[in-house]
Design a protein around this motif. Structure first.
Motif, PDB file in Angstrom:
ATOM      1  N   ALA A 109       5.487   4.574   3.481  1.00 40.21           N
ATOM      2  CA  ALA A 109       5.243   3.356   4.254  1.00 40.21           C
ATOM      3  C   ALA A 109       4.554   3.676   5.581  1.00 40.21           C
ATOM      4  O   ALA A 109       3.603   3.001   5.981  1.00 40.21           O
ATOM      5  CB  ALA A 109       6.563   2.630   4.502  1.00 40.21           C
ATOM      6  N   LYS A 110       5.022   4.714   6.256  1.00 41.20           N
ATOM      7  CA  LYS A 110       4.425   5.104   7.540  1.00 41.20           C
ATOM      8  C   LYS A 110       2.979   5.570   7.363  1.00 41.20           C
ATOM      9  O   LYS A 110       2.155   5.418   8.258  1.00 41.20           O
ATOM     10  CB  LYS A 110       5.249   6.223   8.182  1.00 41.20           C
ATOM     11  N   THR A 118       8.954  -1.687   3.946  1.00 36.10           N
ATOM     12  CA  THR A 118       7.735  -2.504   4.069  1.00 36.10           C
ATOM     13  C   THR A 118       7.809  -3.379   5.311  1.00 36.10           C
ATOM     14  O   THR A 118       6.865  -3.444   6.113  1.00 36.10           O
ATOM     15  CB  THR A 118       7.556  -3.380   2.812  1.00 36.10           C
ATOM     16  N   LYS A 119       8.939  -4.049   5.482  1.00 34.22           N
ATOM     17  CA  LYS A 119       9.117  -4.906   6.653  1.00 34.22           C
ATOM     18  C   LYS A 119       9.152  -4.086   7.935  1.00 34.22           C
ATOM     19  O   LYS A 119       8.669  -4.527   8.975  1.00 34.22           O
ATOM     20  CB  LYS A 119      10.406  -5.720   6.508  1.00 34.22           C
ATOM     21  N   MET A 120       9.721  -2.898   7.856  1.00 35.16           N
ATOM     22  CA  MET A 120       9.799  -2.013   9.022  1.00 35.16           C
ATOM     23  C   MET A 120       8.417  -1.731   9.588  1.00 35.16           C
ATOM     24  O   MET A 120       8.223  -1.633  10.800  1.00 35.16           O
ATOM     25  CB  MET A 120      10.491  -0.710   8.631  1.00 35.16           C
ATOM     26  N   MET A 121       7.425  -1.604   8.707  1.00 38.06           N
ATOM     27  CA  MET A 121       6.066  -1.295   9.130  1.00 38.06           C
ATOM     28  C   MET A 121       5.215  -2.540   9.370  1.00 38.06           C
ATOM     29  O   MET A 121       4.020  -2.432   9.641  1.00 38.06           O
ATOM     30  CB  MET A 121       5.395  -0.398   8.087  1.00 38.06           C
ATOM     31  N   GLY A 122       5.842  -3.715   9.251  1.00 35.18           N
ATOM     32  CA  GLY A 122       5.083  -4.938   9.485  1.00 35.18           C
ATOM     33  C   GLY A 122       4.282  -5.396   8.288  1.00 35.18           C
ATOM     34  O   GLY A 122       3.413  -6.271   8.403  1.00 35.18           O
ATOM     35  N   GLY A 123       4.553  -4.821   7.118  1.00 34.60           N
ATOM     36  CA  GLY A 123       3.875  -5.252   5.901  1.00 34.60           C
ATOM     37  C   GLY A 123       4.425  -6.580   5.424  1.00 34.60           C
ATOM     38  O   GLY A 123       5.526  -6.994   5.801  1.00 34.60           O
ATOM     39  N   LYS A 138      -2.271  -3.455  -0.089  1.00 34.37           N
ATOM     40  CA  LYS A 138      -2.383  -2.046   0.267  1.00 34.37           C
ATOM     41  C   LYS A 138      -1.621  -1.153  -0.705  1.00 34.37           C
ATOM     42  O   LYS A 138      -2.092  -0.069  -1.050  1.00 34.37           O
ATOM     43  CB  LYS A 138      -1.846  -1.826   1.688  1.00 34.37           C
ATOM     44  N   LEU A 139      -0.445  -1.619  -1.176  1.00 36.55           N
ATOM     45  CA  LEU A 139       0.423  -0.717  -1.930  1.00 36.55           C
ATOM     46  C   LEU A 139       1.278  -1.507  -2.914  1.00 36.55           C
ATOM     47  O   LEU A 139       1.643  -2.655  -2.652  1.00 36.55           O
ATOM     48  CB  LEU A 139       1.298   0.078  -0.958  1.00 36.55           C
ATOM     49  N   ASN A 197      -1.920  13.708   4.011  1.00 38.91           N
ATOM     50  CA  ASN A 197      -1.720  12.614   4.960  1.00 38.91           C
ATOM     51  C   ASN A 197      -0.249  12.227   5.099  1.00 38.91           C
ATOM     52  O   ASN A 197       0.210  11.945   6.207  1.00 38.91           O
ATOM     53  CB  ASN A 197      -2.578  11.415   4.561  1.00 38.91           C
ATOM     54  N   ILE A 198       0.485  12.227   4.007  1.00 40.93           N
ATOM     55  CA  ILE A 198       1.927  11.975   4.120  1.00 40.93           C
ATOM     56  C   ILE A 198       2.581  13.076   4.950  1.00 40.93           C
ATOM     57  O   ILE A 198       3.482  12.829   5.757  1.00 40.93           O
ATOM     58  CB  ILE A 198       2.589  11.887   2.726  1.00 40.93           C
ATOM     59  N   ASN A 199       2.092  14.297   4.772  1.00 42.00           N
ATOM     60  CA  ASN A 199       2.651  15.442   5.487  1.00 42.00           C
ATOM     61  C   ASN A 199       2.509  15.311   7.004  1.00 42.00           C
ATOM     62  O   ASN A 199       3.276  15.908   7.765  1.00 42.00           O
ATOM     63  CB  ASN A 199       1.965  16.723   5.006  1.00 42.00           C
ATOM     64  N   LYS A 200       1.548  14.516   7.457  1.00 45.05           N
ATOM     65  CA  LYS A 200       1.327  14.330   8.894  1.00 45.05           C
ATOM     66  C   LYS A 200       2.480  13.569   9.560  1.00 45.05           C
ATOM     67  O   LYS A 200       2.707  13.727  10.767  1.00 45.05           O
ATOM     68  CB  LYS A 200       0.022  13.583   9.132  1.00 45.05           C
ATOM     69  N   VAL A 201       3.196  12.743   8.814  1.00 42.03           N
ATOM     70  CA  VAL A 201       4.290  11.961   9.404  1.00 42.03           C
ATOM     71  C   VAL A 201       5.667  12.521   9.032  1.00 42.03           C
ATOM     72  O   VAL A 201       6.697  11.977   9.417  1.00 42.03           O
ATOM     73  CB  VAL A 201       4.190  10.474   8.992  1.00 42.03           C
ATOM     74  N   ARG A 202       5.674  13.614   8.289  1.00 39.65           N
ATOM     75  CA  ARG A 202       6.938  14.251   7.889  1.00 39.65           C
ATOM     76  C   ARG A 202       7.521  15.054   9.037  1.00 39.65           C
ATOM     77  O   ARG A 202       6.806  15.720   9.786  1.00 39.65           O
ATOM     78  CB  ARG A 202       6.669  15.179   6.695  1.00 39.65           C
TER      79      ARG A 202
END
Length: 360
Positions: free
Chosen positions: A100-101, A124-129, A155-156, A246-251
């Motif tokens: 999600a991030k 989803t809601k946490m990210m404003g989706g 998006k997903l 890209n996921i690894n960037k927020v891990r």
């Protein structure tokens, strides 16, 4: 206080876990309690995993390998893929948040089923989706309905197969037909936490070919269910190198602890234990099917280690009454409950108590 919080938090509520077994014992003065609420492995975990964890306890003062190198190498060897296509996580819950991030911007439309794993809508809601909820059809994912819901804002798509809590699954043929029609710019997060319990031959057991064929697909797997490592939180995602990077960037730098990495590697090697878990689940599922049919209770066929069953009474009231009698299950709204398949002894105790509660 004058502190302000993110706007998205207004629609979120903290996760409410069920009461631990010891708490239920104390509250109701019980000596024995069985928990069939969280889809945990009734056989525990592999002895090889336990031994590996014991040996690793000597190094608890050392930070874990932030790259999870040995675990990634073990998974890469098992599935004949590159380590660049694998990213371990602290359970699937963390990976869902990381996805999600990585992908969801405020205002993005995110497609999901109405009855499925609740973390999808929360994150989803946490990210404003904006959640686009597609009702299940015959308690199964309505893939055609999901395709019709796709817009230029999508998006997903969250896809759980087999689905939690209904236990139902979508065939390989239907998944391929679905993926063929999903636009390449829409990410499909394919969650197969219960894949090791599936008995149907038309299930897409080799989902890695989806990742190879469709660059917008990622697949999530976990060690929490059939492998029995829920207590130390370890899962992994397989996707193309660009998505993983890209996921690894927020891990977080040390998200999978040392014991989890060691246990997962050992668990992968214990095929005998995994087969035993599968066999016990098949036997328990057949027993519960037979008992539910005798009681006249509806349930959709399950390809997981849990069953979604209509008890014809308020599910929350049934949950409370069963808990008082030492059996913990999960109420699912309305007249449905979800029960995890346990050992045969636990299954028989569950049926005994359920009959008592429903006949009162």
């Amino acid at each position: 206080m004058n502190i302000s919080y993110r706007e998205e938090l207004k629609e979120l509520s903290p996760y409410k876990p069920g009461k631990p077994i010891d708490d239920v014992k104390r509250e109701y003065g019980l000596k024995e309690v069985i928990k069939l609420a969280s889809n945990e492995n009734p056989l525990g975990c592999s002895e090889k995993a336990k031994e590996a964890v014991k040996a690793a306890c000597e190094n608890l003062s050392i930070y874990p390998d932030g790259n999870a190198t040995l675990l990634k190498e073990a998974l890469a060897k098992k599935y004949n893929i590159s380590t660049d296509e694998i990213l371990p996580s602290s359970g699937s819950d963390e990976m869902i948040d990381l996805i999600a991030k990585t992908f969801i911007n405020k205002g993005d439309e995110i497609i999901m089923a109405d009855i499925t794993f609740p973390r999808y809508i929360a994150t989803t809601k946490m990210m404003g989706g904006i959640p686009k909820i597609i009702p299940l059809k015959n308690y199964t994912y309505d893939l055609d309905g999901m395709l019709k819901a796709i817009t230029d804002k999508t998006k997903l798509i969250w896809l759980c197969n087999p689905n939690n809590p209904t236990g139902t699954m979508v065939s390989e043929k239907d998944i391929i037909n679905f993926l063929d029609k999903v636009p390449e710019n829409v990410v499909v997060a394919y969650d197969e936490a219960y894949r090791e319990y599936v008995t149907r031959k038309d299930y897409p057991m080799d989902s890695i070919k989806f990742v190879k064929t469709y660059p917008n697909v990622l697949t999530m797997r976990t060690f929490s269910k059939a492998y029995g490592l829920a207590g130390i939180r370890v899962a992994y995602t397989i996707a193309n190198k660009e998505i993983i990077e890209n996921i690894n960037k927020v891990r977080g730098p040390f998200n999978v602890n040392s014991l989890a990495q060691i246990a997962a590697i050992a668990a992968l090697e214990d095929k005998e234990f995994l087969q035993k878990c599968f066999d016990v689940n098949v036997e328990g599922k057949k027993y519960l099917y037979d008992e539910f049919e005798k009681m006249g209770l509806f349930f959709p066929p399950s390809e997981t280690n849990h069953i979604f069953v209509d008890v014809k009474k308020n599910g929350n009231e049934v949950f409370m009454e069963m808990q008082k009698r030492g059996v913990i299950i999960r109420p699912m709204g309305g007249t449905f409950i979800r029960v995890s398949i346990g050992t045969m002894e636990e299954n028989k105790k569950f049926v005994e108590v359920l009959k008592e509660v429903l006949n009162n």
